[in-house]
Design a protein around this motif. Structure first.
Motif, PDB file in Angstrom:
ATOM      1  N   ASP A 116       0.814  -1.220   0.000  1.00  0.00           N
ATOM      2  CA  ASP A 116       0.000   0.000   0.000  1.00  0.00           C
ATOM      3  C   ASP A 116       0.851   1.276   0.000  1.00  0.00           C
ATOM      4  O   ASP A 116       0.416   2.317   0.490  1.00  0.00           O
ATOM      5  CB  ASP A 116      -0.948  -0.006   1.197  1.00  0.00           C
ATOM      6  N   LYS A 167       2.212   4.688  -0.658  1.00  0.00           N
ATOM      7  CA  LYS A 167       1.521   5.880  -1.158  1.00  0.00           C
ATOM      8  C   LYS A 167       2.534   6.903  -1.641  1.00  0.00           C
ATOM      9  O   LYS A 167       3.208   7.545  -0.848  1.00  0.00           O
ATOM     10  CB  LYS A 167       0.637   6.500  -0.066  1.00  0.00           C
ATOM     11  N   ASP A 210       1.394   9.023  -4.341  1.00  0.00           N
ATOM     12  CA  ASP A 210       0.511   9.668  -5.301  1.00  0.00           C
ATOM     13  C   ASP A 210       1.011  11.047  -5.723  1.00  0.00           C
ATOM     14  O   ASP A 210       0.734  11.498  -6.832  1.00  0.00           O
ATOM     15  CB  ASP A 210      -0.900   9.788  -4.729  1.00  0.00           C
ATOM     16  N   GLY A 211       1.784  11.714  -4.872  1.00  0.00           N
ATOM     17  CA  GLY A 211       2.291  13.045  -5.182  1.00  0.00           C
ATOM     18  C   GLY A 211       3.234  13.092  -6.370  1.00  0.00           C
ATOM     19  O   GLY A 211       3.416  14.148  -6.970  1.00  0.00           O
ATOM     20  N   VAL A 244       2.810  11.423  -9.217  1.00  0.00           N
ATOM     21  CA  VAL A 244       2.062  11.270 -10.470  1.00  0.00           C
ATOM     22  C   VAL A 244       1.801  12.654 -11.055  1.00  0.00           C
ATOM     23  O   VAL A 244       1.331  13.559 -10.383  1.00  0.00           O
ATOM     24  CB  VAL A 244       0.752  10.498 -10.239  1.00  0.00           C
ATOM     25  N   SER A 304       7.559  17.087  -7.617  1.00  0.00           N
ATOM     26  CA  SER A 304       6.659  17.209  -6.480  1.00  0.00           C
ATOM     27  C   SER A 304       7.418  17.448  -5.177  1.00  0.00           C
ATOM     28  O   SER A 304       6.820  17.734  -4.158  1.00  0.00           O
ATOM     29  CB  SER A 304       5.824  15.939  -6.333  1.00  0.00           C
ATOM     30  N   THR A 312       2.340   6.752 -13.588  1.00  0.00           N
ATOM     31  CA  THR A 312       1.836   5.938 -12.488  1.00  0.00           C
ATOM     32  C   THR A 312       3.004   5.206 -11.835  1.00  0.00           C
ATOM     33  O   THR A 312       4.135   5.276 -12.309  1.00  0.00           O
ATOM     34  CB  THR A 312       0.766   4.933 -12.986  1.00  0.00           C
ATOM     35  N   TYR A 313       2.725   4.500 -10.775  1.00  0.00           N
ATOM     36  CA  TYR A 313       3.729   3.674 -10.103  1.00  0.00           C
ATOM     37  C   TYR A 313       3.032   2.447  -9.548  1.00  0.00           C
ATOM     38  O   TYR A 313       1.811   2.443  -9.366  1.00  0.00           O
ATOM     39  CB  TYR A 313       4.440   4.451  -8.985  1.00  0.00           C
TER      40      TYR A 313
END
Length: 117
Positions: free
Chosen positions: A7, A9, A11-12, A14, A34, A77-78
């Protein structure tokens, strides 16, 4: 690091670009627009589509200069592939695969917000 959590994270990153690639004797660092900094002391692989175009490790450094294609490439994405590998997918079919290949030592660090004072 002790493996990539399923999980994770990030997201920053992207939509941001890889703005800098910093080369050291024992690591390579990726600075994403970012503010995220990823420092790697283990295997790094760069793919263009399905073709492996460059690798980095602390013994050989970069195998080719093709890693420079990552500069200014935007992160699409990752994904965590497994506890020992994650992949960052970028524009134009580029993929940056990062490995955590040591159970004894930290081999990768992720700093989500690089702050300059």
């Amino acid at each position: 690091m002790h493996g990539f959590p399923e999980d994770l994270k990030l997201d920053g990153i992207v939509g941001s670009e890889i703005q800098q690639i910093c080369l050291g004797r024992y690591d390579v660092q990726f600075l994403v627009g970012s503010g995220t900094r990823i420092c790697v002391q283990s295997l790094v692989e760069v793919f263009q589509g399905e073709e492996l175009v460059a690798t980095w490790d602390e013994e050989r450094n970069w195998t080719t200069s093709a890693f420079q294609k990552l500069l200014n490439a935007t992160v699409d994405t990752y994904a965590v592939i497994n506890p020992q590998a994650m992949e960052i997918r970028l524009q134009d079919g580029l993929r940056l695969r990062l490995h955590d290949n040591s159970t004894q030592y930290e081999s990768l660090q992720i700093y989500p917000d690089f702050i300059v004072i």
